[in-house]
Design a protein around this motif. Structure first.
Motif, short mmCIF file in Angstrom:
data_model
loop_
_atom_site.label_atom_id
_atom_site.label_comp_id
_atom_site.label_asym_id
_atom_site.label_seq_id
_atom_site.Cartn_x
_atom_site.Cartn_y
_atom_site.Cartn_z
N ARG A 202 44.87 41.48 44.33
CA ARG A 202 44.51 41.50 45.75
C ARG A 202 44.95 42.81 46.38
O ARG A 202 44.22 43.42 47.17
N TRP A 203 46.15 43.26 46.04
CA TRP A 203 46.62 44.55 46.55
C TRP A 203 45.72 45.67 46.03
O TRP A 203 45.37 46.60 46.77
N GLY A 204 45.33 45.58 44.75
CA GLY A 204 44.44 46.59 44.18
C GLY A 204 43.10 46.64 44.87
O GLY A 204 42.52 47.71 45.08
N GLU A 205 42.60 45.45 45.27
CA GLU A 205 41.32 45.39 45.97
C GLU A 205 41.42 46.07 47.34
O GLU A 205 40.55 46.87 47.71
N LEU A 206 42.50 45.76 48.07
CA LEU A 206 42.68 46.36 49.39
C LEU A 206 43.00 47.85 49.31
O LEU A 206 42.79 48.58 50.28
N SER A 207 43.53 48.29 48.17
CA SER A 207 43.87 49.70 47.98
C SER A 207 42.75 50.47 47.30
O SER A 207 42.93 51.61 46.90
N ASP A 208 41.58 49.81 47.11
CA ASP A 208 40.36 50.45 46.61
C ASP A 208 40.46 50.85 45.13
O ASP A 208 39.86 51.84 44.71
N TYR A 209 41.18 50.06 44.32
CA TYR A 209 41.21 50.33 42.88
C TYR A 209 39.97 49.76 42.19
O TYR A 209 39.63 50.20 41.10
N PHE A 210 39.32 48.77 42.80
CA PHE A 210 38.10 48.21 42.23
C PHE A 210 36.89 48.87 42.88
O PHE A 210 36.04 48.21 43.47
N VAL A 211 36.81 50.20 42.77
CA VAL A 211 35.77 50.95 43.48
C VAL A 211 34.38 50.47 43.07
O VAL A 211 34.03 50.43 41.89
N GLY A 212 33.62 50.06 44.08
CA GLY A 212 32.27 49.64 43.82
C GLY A 212 32.14 48.26 43.19
O GLY A 212 31.03 47.83 42.87
N ARG A 213 33.24 47.55 42.99
CA ARG A 213 33.19 46.23 42.36
C ARG A 213 34.05 45.24 43.14
O ARG A 213 34.92 45.63 43.91
N GLY A 214 33.81 43.95 42.89
CA GLY A 214 34.63 42.93 43.51
C GLY A 214 35.87 42.66 42.70
O GLY A 214 36.05 43.16 41.58
N ASN A 215 36.76 41.88 43.25
CA ASN A 215 38.01 41.50 42.59
C ASN A 215 37.76 40.26 41.74
O ASN A 215 37.55 39.17 42.27
N PRO A 216 37.80 40.37 40.41
CA PRO A 216 37.47 39.21 39.56
C PRO A 216 38.48 38.07 39.66
O PRO A 216 38.14 36.93 39.38
N MET A 217 39.71 38.36 40.09
CA MET A 217 40.72 37.29 40.20
C MET A 217 40.37 36.30 41.30
O MET A 217 40.83 35.16 41.28
N MET A 218 39.56 36.73 42.27
CA MET A 218 39.19 35.84 43.36
C MET A 218 38.31 34.69 42.88
O MET A 218 38.13 33.70 43.57
N LEU A 219 37.76 34.82 41.67
CA LEU A 219 36.88 33.79 41.13
C LEU A 219 37.58 32.91 40.10
O LEU A 219 36.97 32.00 39.54
N VAL A 220 38.85 33.18 39.85
CA VAL A 220 39.60 32.42 38.85
C VAL A 220 40.36 31.30 39.54
O VAL A 220 41.18 31.56 40.43
N LYS A 221 40.10 30.08 39.15
CA LYS A 221 40.72 28.93 39.80
C LYS A 221 42.21 28.83 39.44
O LYS A 221 42.63 29.21 38.35
N GLN A 222 42.95 28.31 40.38
CA GLN A 222 44.39 28.12 40.19
C GLN A 222 44.64 27.05 39.14
O GLN A 222 44.06 25.97 39.18
N PRO A 223 45.51 27.34 38.14
CA PRO A 223 45.82 26.34 37.12
C PRO A 223 46.48 25.11 37.73
O PRO A 223 47.25 25.22 38.69
N LYS A 224 46.17 23.96 37.19
CA LYS A 224 46.78 22.73 37.67
C LYS A 224 48.16 22.55 37.04
O LYS A 224 48.33 22.77 35.84
N VAL A 225 49.12 22.17 37.87
CA VAL A 225 50.49 21.97 37.38
C VAL A 225 50.69 20.49 37.06
O VAL A 225 50.42 19.62 37.89
N ILE A 226 51.14 20.23 35.84
CA ILE A 226 51.43 18.87 35.42
C ILE A 226 52.91 18.61 35.69
O ILE A 226 53.78 19.17 35.02
N LYS A 227 53.18 17.80 36.69
CA LYS A 227 54.57 17.53 37.05
C LYS A 227 55.16 16.44 36.16
O LYS A 227 54.52 15.43 35.88
#
Length: 459
Positions: A202-227
């Motif tokens: 997210r910091w890389g996206e706001l700092s323009d490291y993904f020039v011309g592309r989206g941030n792929p982590m935004m499409l990765v779902k949060q892992p479910k925690v088994i308590k």
């Protein structure tokens, strides 16, 4: 890529459900046996049109987007991008990203992580947390995607890492080989890795490291925690058996082990100092929890002067607590202080000089620091001596919460938070327990009233 019907999103724009389809080597969309297009993955995209008056000179149109697996996540990502746009505008920075020029610098995940760590170093974050980030990255992220270029990294690569590679890692035996049937990383550990990647990207996206592309982590779902489910009630009985065993066979450990049942975390307990005991000879003695025992890392040798341990002037949550001392814990403490004084007079007892570590309340018979490993070994030995299967020491904080919840009248919530700390699972367990107790009592009274009413109606 196609989109579903849009609806109003944040500001002026829309909210779309996007689909990315599988393609063959020729670039044609693959079809299943029924002739339907094969969906590779789907996500939500929120959009916002920047008002013309806010556009930089020479730019006729600018659309901001936010992508995420859910509608809420996409809207949140869009809001962050809008805030970043106007922040750059206020600071006089370029308010739009340009595609990477041919021959321009390409960044790898390693490059991004190093820049992110430099940025985090400038923030008010402890060196311990920074070390955890680096260790987590070097052990679990870097070997798989560290050398990959950001402009080639995809959601599939990240999903492969988080949902296949990491869950498949096994513990390593003494022979250096993986132990079959073991799991190295729990679901909670994989969630922490996901959070670290999310922050970094997210910091890389706001700092323009993904020039011309989206941030792929935004499409990765949060892992479910088994308590894990823990039978605290049975552990309360185990704790009583252990303390009875210590009183009979190992009385010198009553304070060291017994203070766990005051709700102290392990490193807080091992980091208690003599000066943290207030008013011992008064009617209101208390224990001040103001820091914890911490260890120097190998990278800190330059500032450690050969020492391995130091007293860290901050608790895990950053909140100091004071715990009133009553019996039997007050008696445990008095006996321990007498024994500690006698040990200090014995030949071979370690002299710490001006080192504040020498003021720790709990030291070995020879004056050495009781490390986390040593403390765990002592705990294991007293559990086995009492005929109890050893369980993690942090369970004793839940036992403290259970005992407080069982008291009548109920202990006020602010008192419990002062004992256990404001942010902890033990606090959550206390409220869960007290709610259950209150619900049981309420339903019993409700049932009695209802039964009486029916009896009267029948007569």
């Amino acid at each position: 890529m196609t989109a579903s019907a849009k609806r109003t999103a944040y500001g002026k724009g829309g909210l779309y459900k996007r689909f990315v389809f599988e393609k063959d080597e020729a670039g044609k969309i693959l079809l299943d046996r029924r002739g339907n297009e094969v969906v590779k993955y789907e996500y939500w995209q929120a959009t916002f049109e920047i008002p013309v008056e806010d556009l930089p000179p020479g730019v006729a149109r600018r659309r901001l987007t936010g992508n995420a697996p859910s509608q809420t996540g996409a809207t949140k990502a869009l809001r962050e991008n809008i805030d970043a746009f106007y922040e750059r505008k206020r600071n006089g920075e370029p308010t739009y990203r340009t595609p990477r020029q041919r021959g321009g610098k390409r960044y790898t995940v390693d490059d991004l992580f190093e820049k992110w760590i430099e940025h985090k170093t400038d923030e008010d974050i402890s060196t311990t947390v920074l070390r955890k980030y680096r260790r987590m990255y070097e052990q679990h992220i870097q070997p798989t995607i560290g050398k990959m270029f950001l402009d080639k990294l995809t959601q599939r690569d990240l999903n492969q890492l988080l949902n296949s590679t990491l869950p498949g890692k096994k513990k390593i035996g003494k022979n250096g080989k993986p132990i079959p049937g073991t799991v190295l990383l729990s679901s909670a550990a994989r969630l922490n890795i996901w959070k670290t990647l999310r922050m970094c990207f997210r910091w890389g996206e706001l700092s323009d490291y993904f020039v011309g592309r989206g941030n792929p982590m935004m499409l990765v779902k949060q892992p479910k925690v088994i308590k894990r489910t823990i039978d605290i009630d049975s552990r309360v009985e185990d704790a009583d058996r252990i303390m009875n065993h210590i009183e009979e066979k190992r009385p010198e450990l009553l304070a060291l082990m017994g203070f766990q049942l005051l709700g102290l975390r392990q490193m807080e307990r091992l980091g208690l100092r003599i000066e943290d005991i207030w008013g011992l000879d008064t009617k209101t003695p208390k224990l001040m929890v103001r820091g914890q025992l911490a260890r120097f890392e190998t990278s800190d040798l330059a500032i450690s002067n050969g020492r391995r341990w130091y007293w860290k002037d901050r608790t895990k949550t950053g909140v100091e607590r004071e715990i009133p001392l009553t019996e039997p814990y007050l008696g445990y403490l008095r006996d321990h202080l007498k024994q500690r004084e006698e040990n200090a007079k014995k030949p071979g007892y370690k002299k710490w000089g001006n080192d504040p570590i020498g003021n720790l309340l709990f030291l070995t018979e020879r004056g050495a620091v009781i490390s986390k490993t040593t403390d765990n070994e002592i705990w294991k030995s007293v559990c086995e001596g009492a005929g109890v299967k050893p369980y993690p020491q942090h369970i004793n904080r839940f036992i403290t919460a259970a005992r407080l919840a069982a008291l009548k009248p109920a202990v006020p919530g602010n008192v419990v938070r002062a004992i256990l700390g404001h942010e902890s699972e033990a606090i959550a367990y206390y409220y869960q327990k007290i709610t259950s107790e209150n619900s049981q009592d309420a339903l019993e009274r409700y049932g009695e009233a209802y039964s009486t009413k029916r009896t009267r109606k029948g007569s």
